[in-house]
Design an enzyme around this catalytic site. Structure first.
Site, mmCIF file in Angstrom:
data_model
loop_
_atom_site.group_PDB
_atom_site.id
_atom_site.type_symbol
_atom_site.label_atom_id
_atom_site.label_comp_id
_atom_site.label_asym_id
_atom_site.label_seq_id
_atom_site.Cartn_x
_atom_site.Cartn_y
_atom_site.Cartn_z
ATOM 1 N N GLU A 136 -2.631 -2.818 65.925
ATOM 2 C CA GLU A 136 -3.589 -3.905 66.155
ATOM 3 C C GLU A 136 -2.908 -5.257 66.299
ATOM 4 O O GLU A 136 -3.296 -6.080 67.132
ATOM 5 C CB GLU A 136 -4.580 -3.952 64.991
ATOM 6 N N GLU A 253 -14.133 -9.036 66.343
ATOM 7 C CA GLU A 253 -13.592 -7.674 66.400
ATOM 8 C C GLU A 253 -13.819 -7.190 67.829
ATOM 9 O O GLU A 253 -14.938 -6.906 68.219
ATOM 10 C CB GLU A 253 -14.303 -6.757 65.402
#
Length: 290
Positions: A136, A253
């Protein structure tokens, strides 16, 4: 003239002498900066001169593109300037002595300080893709850099909480926004689910009711327009980077890194640019109305 005459004169005129000395000190303090000031030019057109070091303070004048002014002092990244020979006002320091497109006008965004927070970094990889080599932290940085470039071109002062693959603890991140009196703080992350391919979509989170809700709504609206993922909407979340933030702050997100369909989108070469456009347009709308 003997000392006795001088002392008697001073005693009779002590108040006038004190006032005269004070006047001279004040005059020197006011005049000296006018002669020691540096010259800068504004890179944008129609630059608002403000009554104080804030984009929301009263507009008292305008500068044309490439017009030069004298800098008297600096406070919170704003210059106190002298213009039209004797007038005093404030402009953002970050739009001076740099080039923009010819005729590019100042906007609320170009008077703003924006903190971009690429989630994770260094020893903190964040969530992992189905192929666990996909971390990520790398995608948050790539997307954040695209946002930085877009906002910088628009004239904003952009502060990154990290510029490379380095570890930054959670606590200092919101403090960067607090200390810089940022107009907005945007944290970039990618989601994951306990089971591969079981989650999907992008979400925009807020914590405080200090403009953060309006910022989240403005940017999420643009994410719907530009990002080809299921949009999960605007939601409350108790994240530290939001909770400890005194400035309007959101966390995005941007899709599920361990869902094949989402990962295909968020890892594409066009995705960071799409997010940067959505953030740019959302910020512009938010700052225009707040």
């Amino acid at each position: 003239m003997n000392k006795e005459i001088i002392l008697n004169f001073i005693k009779r005129n002590v108040i006038q002498i004190i006032i005269s000395i004070a006047f001279i000190i004040i005059a020197v303090a006011l005049v000296t900066p006018l002669f020691n000031s540096k010259k800068v030019y504004v890179g944008l057109d129609q630059v608002a001169i403000r009554s104080s070091a804030s984009r929301t303070s009263k507009k008292i004048g305008v500068l044309d593109q490439y017009q030069s002014v004298s800098v008297l002092s600096e406070t919170n990244n704003w210059y106190r300037i002298r213009y039209d020979d004797s007038k005093i006002g404030w402009i953002p320091s970050w739009i001076t002595n740099r080039s923009f497109a010819k005729g590019q006008k100042q906007t609320p965004l170009s008077e703003s300080i924006i903190v971009i927070d690429p989630g994770h970094g260094g020893t903190d990889s964040g969530a992992l893709g189905i192929d666990q080599s996909h971390e990520e932290k790398n995608y948050t940085l790539k997307t954040s850099k695209a946002i930085e470039t877009k906002l910088d071109q628009a004239g904003a002062k952009v502060i990154m909480t990290r510029n490379n693959d380095s570890f930054v603890d959670l606590a200092p991140r919101p403090q960067i926004a607090n200390k810089s009196n940022a107009d907005a703080f945007i944290s970039i992350h990618y989601d994951s689910s306990d089971t591969n391919n079981s989650g999907t979509g992008d979400t925009t989170y807020y914590y405080h009711n200090n403009g953060s809700i309006q910022l989240a709504q403005a940017i999420n609206k643009q994410l719907i327009n530009y990002i080809p993922l299921y949009n999960r909407g605007v939601k409350f979340a108790n994240y530290q980077v939001l909770r400890d933030n005194k400035r309007p702050a959101i966390l995005i997100e941007g899709g599920y890194i361990n869902t094949d369909s989402d990962f295909k989108v968020l890892s594409s070469s066009s995705y960071p640019k799409k997010v940067s456009t959505a953030v740019y347009k959302g910020l512009t709308n938010f700052l225009t109305n707040n």
